[in-house]
Design a protein around this motif. Structure first.
Motif, mmCIF file in Angstrom:
data_model
loop_
_atom_site.group_PDB
_atom_site.id
_atom_site.type_symbol
_atom_site.label_atom_id
_atom_site.label_comp_id
_atom_site.label_asym_id
_atom_site.label_seq_id
_atom_site.Cartn_x
_atom_site.Cartn_y
_atom_site.Cartn_z
ATOM 1 N N THR A 325 0.828 -1.206 0.000
ATOM 2 C CA THR A 325 0.000 0.000 0.000
ATOM 3 C C THR A 325 0.863 1.257 0.000
ATOM 4 O OG1 THR A 325 -0.177 0.296 2.407
ATOM 5 C CG2 THR A 325 -1.709 -1.251 1.373
ATOM 6 N N PHE A 326 2.144 1.114 -0.312
ATOM 7 C CA PHE A 326 3.121 2.202 -0.307
ATOM 8 C C PHE A 326 3.363 2.759 1.096
ATOM 9 C CE2 PHE A 326 1.753 2.501 -4.817
ATOM 10 C CZ PHE A 326 2.990 2.334 -5.417
ATOM 11 N N ALA A 327 3.107 1.945 2.113
ATOM 12 C CA ALA A 327 3.385 2.362 3.490
ATOM 13 C C ALA A 327 4.786 1.936 3.887
ATOM 14 C CB ALA A 327 2.364 1.750 4.450
ATOM 15 N N ILE A 328 5.406 2.753 4.745
ATOM 16 C CA ILE A 328 6.684 2.369 5.338
ATOM 17 C C ILE A 328 6.383 1.304 6.389
ATOM 18 C CG2 ILE A 328 8.667 3.152 6.668
ATOM 19 C CD1 ILE A 328 8.243 5.933 5.482
ATOM 20 N N PRO A 329 6.912 0.109 6.251
ATOM 21 C CA PRO A 329 6.570 -0.977 7.183
ATOM 22 C C PRO A 329 6.787 -0.585 8.636
ATOM 23 C CG PRO A 329 7.814 -1.826 5.320
ATOM 24 C CD PRO A 329 7.847 -0.342 5.200
ATOM 25 N N LEU A 354 -5.193 6.735 -4.085
ATOM 26 C CA LEU A 354 -5.005 5.417 -3.478
ATOM 27 C C LEU A 354 -4.482 5.531 -2.051
ATOM 28 C CD1 LEU A 354 -5.126 2.373 -3.895
ATOM 29 C CD2 LEU A 354 -2.801 2.478 -4.843
ATOM 30 N N ALA A 355 -3.570 6.492 -1.810
ATOM 31 C CA ALA A 355 -3.070 6.694 -0.452
ATOM 32 C C ALA A 355 -4.200 7.103 0.484
ATOM 33 C CB ALA A 355 -1.972 7.755 -0.450
ATOM 34 N N ALA A 356 -5.101 7.924 -0.020
ATOM 35 C CA ALA A 356 -6.245 8.342 0.787
ATOM 36 C C ALA A 356 -7.153 7.157 1.108
ATOM 37 C CB ALA A 356 -7.030 9.429 0.066
ATOM 38 N N LEU A 357 -7.408 6.315 0.109
ATOM 39 C CA LEU A 357 -8.273 5.150 0.334
ATOM 40 C C LEU A 357 -7.701 4.237 1.413
ATOM 41 C CD1 LEU A 357 -9.333 4.080 -3.295
ATOM 42 C CD2 LEU A 357 -10.676 5.369 -1.617
ATOM 43 N N ASN A 358 -6.419 3.956 1.318
ATOM 44 C CA ASN A 358 -5.815 3.027 2.280
ATOM 45 C C ASN A 358 -5.615 3.647 3.654
ATOM 46 O OD1 ASN A 358 -5.569 0.555 0.815
ATOM 47 N ND2 ASN A 358 -3.974 1.506 -0.431
#
Length: 447
Positions: A325-329, A354-358
């Protein structure tokens, strides 16, 4: 929603992300460093400023860029309708009046009651839920903070912007109005025709001109879609004539035949008072731009409203540094926009959505958005977050990333038409299935 999400950067990705979250009832703190700190490529303090071309690429429904636009509109994208309202004629592409567009986005963001705008430079990753959409011109301090957090090597590439000239300084006795093959039956471009000797002289001057960064570049240093025109010229004498200066589909009214080469100019605004030189991203010094580009027939007295510039862009190794989700783990922070290596204006808007959705899914304790990989955006995300991806480089949407069709037709046009149809069908089903992510946007601030 009792938490505030910090969105860093009010470019295309950050503006889209902030609006999408706010429309779902989430409070947003939008950080923008301009005008406190200006980047090498920006000229204003407005949001969603386009620093390179003013084109958002093709609208053809059977092409990957057109499919991406359809997908975004199906998901309720906020910035695309603004872009269409601010469009200028550009044949089969969606191009915008960059000043009207950025002002309209700025006005829309500032008017939203759930978005607080903070004009400051962010040098550290926020502690709470956040989206870093600082763009490829992310400040050194913030990029170092990101690099330290992801623990992966950063990469960089060079990007460039094309010059813009005043319309009244273009010699209309030479430059003629015409789109290639008269797309849409209107001449949305101005064309500066070159005969063979004019092209040869221009190429010699271009190759010998002084550059700002005085070195030859390796292919990996440059993003392929925005290579400086002089670097393209170094690959061969006819490289421009078969590239940005191709005359195919054009007829010079002075001669009644196709020119040897042609420089195309695209309107920058609805008034057509300014034109950019299509494909003329450059690393030449400003005096050399004046000298060399005025050699183009029709531009002998060109007044440059903005010179081309070249700058270093930075992005992270997303397939190996971020999750799906393009998040920093291990954090509550996502990256969005070109800093992830997804390249292109509409792609940046898409990554913000997409960042907003996730991020909303995290706050509402919903499953993350898993886009269909048969689509333009889903296939790009799959590529950019796949740990098996090696030698990661910036990438636009393209059908080369999409899984092949079963029993695919032999003709390329037929294959692309069927791929586009499949993508639209699958995205429509995704939006319907994930009403938990999209119905909330329709309620907006009424929550």
């Amino acid at each position: 929603m009792d938490q505030t999400v910090d969105v860093v950067g009010a470019g295309l990705a950050g503006s889209e992300c902030a609006l999408e979250l706010a429309e779902r009832g989430v409070r947003v703190r939008l950080h923008e460093e301009r005008p406190v700190r200006m980047s090498p490529a920006h000229h204003t303090d407005r949001f969603a400023e386009l620093v390179c071309s003013n084109s958002l690429k093709s609208t053809r429904p059977e092409g990957a860029p057109g499919v991406l636009k359809w997908e975004l509109e199906a998901m309720g994208c906020r910035l695309l309708p603004i872009a269409r309202d601010c469009s200028v004629p550009a044949g089969g592409a969606l191009a915008v009046d960059r000043d009207r567009f950025s002002q309209a986005v700025t006005d829309t963001v500032l008017a939203h009651p759930l978005i607080e705008v903070v004009r400051e430079e962010v040098t550290q990753i926020p502690d709470g839920p956040s989206v870093i959409a600082a763009g490829p011109l992310c400040s050194d301090a913030l990029f170092e903070a990101i690099s330290a957090k992801v623990g992966a090597r950063s990469m960089s590439f060079y990007d460039a912007a094309a010059p813009i000239v005043s319309a009244e300084s273009i010699d209309r006795a030479i430059a003629f109005s015409q789109s290639r093959y008269e797309e849409g039956s209107t001449g949305d471009y101005l064309n500066c025709p070159m005969e063979r000797d004019e092209y040869d002289t221009f190429m010699d001057a271009l190759l010998s001109a002084e550059r700002v960064i005085a070195r030859d570049f390796e292919q990996t240093d440059l993003f392929c879609a925005c290579q400086p025109i002089e670097e393209v010229a170094r690959t061969g004498h006819d490289s421009l004539r078969f590239g940005a200066l191709k005359p195919v589909g054009l007829t010079d009214p002075r001669t009644g035949r196709r020119p040897w080469a042609a420089v195309q100019l695209r309107a920058e605004n609805a008034q057509r008072s300014a034109y950019n030189l299509v494909g003329f991203q450059t690393n030449l010094t400003w005096p050399e731009q004046r000298r060399v580009f005025r050699m183009i027939p029709g531009l002998g007295e060109a007044e440059f409203l903005r010179y081309g510039v070249m700058h270093r862009n930075s992005f992270v190794d997303s397939p190996h540094a971020l999750d799906s989700t393009f998040a920093i783990p291990g954090t509550k922070t996502r990256l969005a926009g070109q800093i992830t290596g997804t390249e292109g204006y509409v792609e940046a808007i898409a990554s913000g959505l997409l960042a907003a959705l996730n991020t909303y899914a995290d706050l509402a304790r919903l499953p993350h958005a898993e886009l269909p990989v048969t689509g333009a955006l889903g296939s790009l995300v799959a590529y950019a977050t796949n740990p098996a991806t090696v030698d990661y480089q910036p990438m636009h949407v393209n059908f080369g990333l999409v899984p092949p069709l079963e029993n695919a037709p032999r003709r390329k046009d037929d294959r692309r038409r069927l791929m586009a149809e499949r993508a639209r069908t699958d995205m429509a089903a995704f939006v319907e299935e994930r009403s938990d992510l999209f119905a909330s946007a329709r309620r907006g601030v009424e929550q």
